[in-house]
Design an enzyme around this catalytic site. Structure first.
Site: not given
Ligand code: 13P
Length: 249
Positions: A10, A12, A95, A97, A165, A171, A211
């Site tokens: 992903n 983003k 997601h 976010e 997640e 992150g 992560s």
């Molecule tokens: P990270 O791997 O940067 O922690 O992000 C995970 C994520 O949100 C994947 O959709």
């Protein structure tokens, strides 16, 4: 039933067209023969080029969101059908976010998931709790509640991919322990079993996200309920190849 592992990146809101072009061109020969199914989910503007570059490889292209209507007055939105018509095969839905910053709800996640399946896109449906919820002992309730609503009234749940997640691991460099990740993926499977039966639940692929890095993927993949990963930060670098090919390192 054997579930083929699935590793999705992903991106983003990262990588414009030129950067995406160069990155995918570099990654295709490294990822195209992977045992795990490999999916890149770049921003919309990169998708056409990404499809061209990966067209003769086994690599799949996914979007990061979609609208459930086929067309209409929805300024700024992209219809699932538009993505499908381009040759996109996966779409990330719900997601955290999007839930946090863009008012995505379990209701819209459910609408998008149903639409994706109807038009032949594979939805990667995201769930997961906040740190506060975990510390209050609420993680299971939150995840079960999301799955019950997000995956309600689905014709063939075996075509859905779920990504667990935990928001506190996204992150942050903080990965859930293997046991925590497997336990939560187990809650997802249990809930699907209650809704659609054990056979269906056993066929659904469940990813862990938060992560994920080359140095934790191998152990995560040994867990019985974890069938892959949804990778953020590390999917923007060459590290993604090591994650996709976790079985070879
Ligand atoms: P990270 O791997 O940067 O922690 O992000 C995970 C994520 O949100 C994947 O959709």
């Amino acid at each position: 039933m054997a579930r083929r592992p699935i590793i999705a990146g992903n991106w983003k809101m990262n990588m414009g067209l030129e950067e995406a072009n160069d990155f995918i061109t570099m990654m295709v020969p490294l990822c195209e023969d992977s045992y795990a199914e490999c999916v890149f989910c770049p921003p919309y503007i990169d998708i056409i080029r990404a499809l061209e570059i990966t067209s003769n490889s086994g690599i799949e292209i996914g979007a990061q969101n979609m609208h459930w209507e086929d067309a209409g007055a929805f300024t700024g939105e992209i219809a699932g059908k538009m993505l499908k018509d381009l040759g996109v095969t996966f779409v990330i839905i719900g997601h955290s976010e999007r839930r946090e910053h863009f008012a995505e709800t379990d209701e819209t996640v459910n609408k998008k998931t149903k639409k994706a399946l109807e038009i032949g896109l594979t939805p990667i449906v995201c769930c997961g709790e906040t740190l506060e919820q975990r510390e209050a002992g609420d993680a299971k309730n939150v995840v079960v509640g999301q799955i019950e609503k997000d995956l309600a009234d689905i014709d063939d749940v075996t075509k859905v991919v779920v990504a667990y997640e935990p928001i506190w691991a996204i992150g942050t460099g903080k990965t859930a322990t293997n046991a925590q990740a497997d336990e939560a993926c187990g809650w997802v499977r249990e809930t699907i079993a209650k809704m659609y039966g054990q056979d269906a639940a056993d066929a659904v692929r469940i990813q862990y996200g938060g992560s994920v890095k080359p140095d934790n993927i191998v152990e995560l993949m040994q867990e019985p309920n974890i069938d892959g990963a949804l990778v953020g930060g590390a999917s923007l670098t060459k590290d993604f190849e090591k994650i996709v090919n976790y079985d070879k390192y």
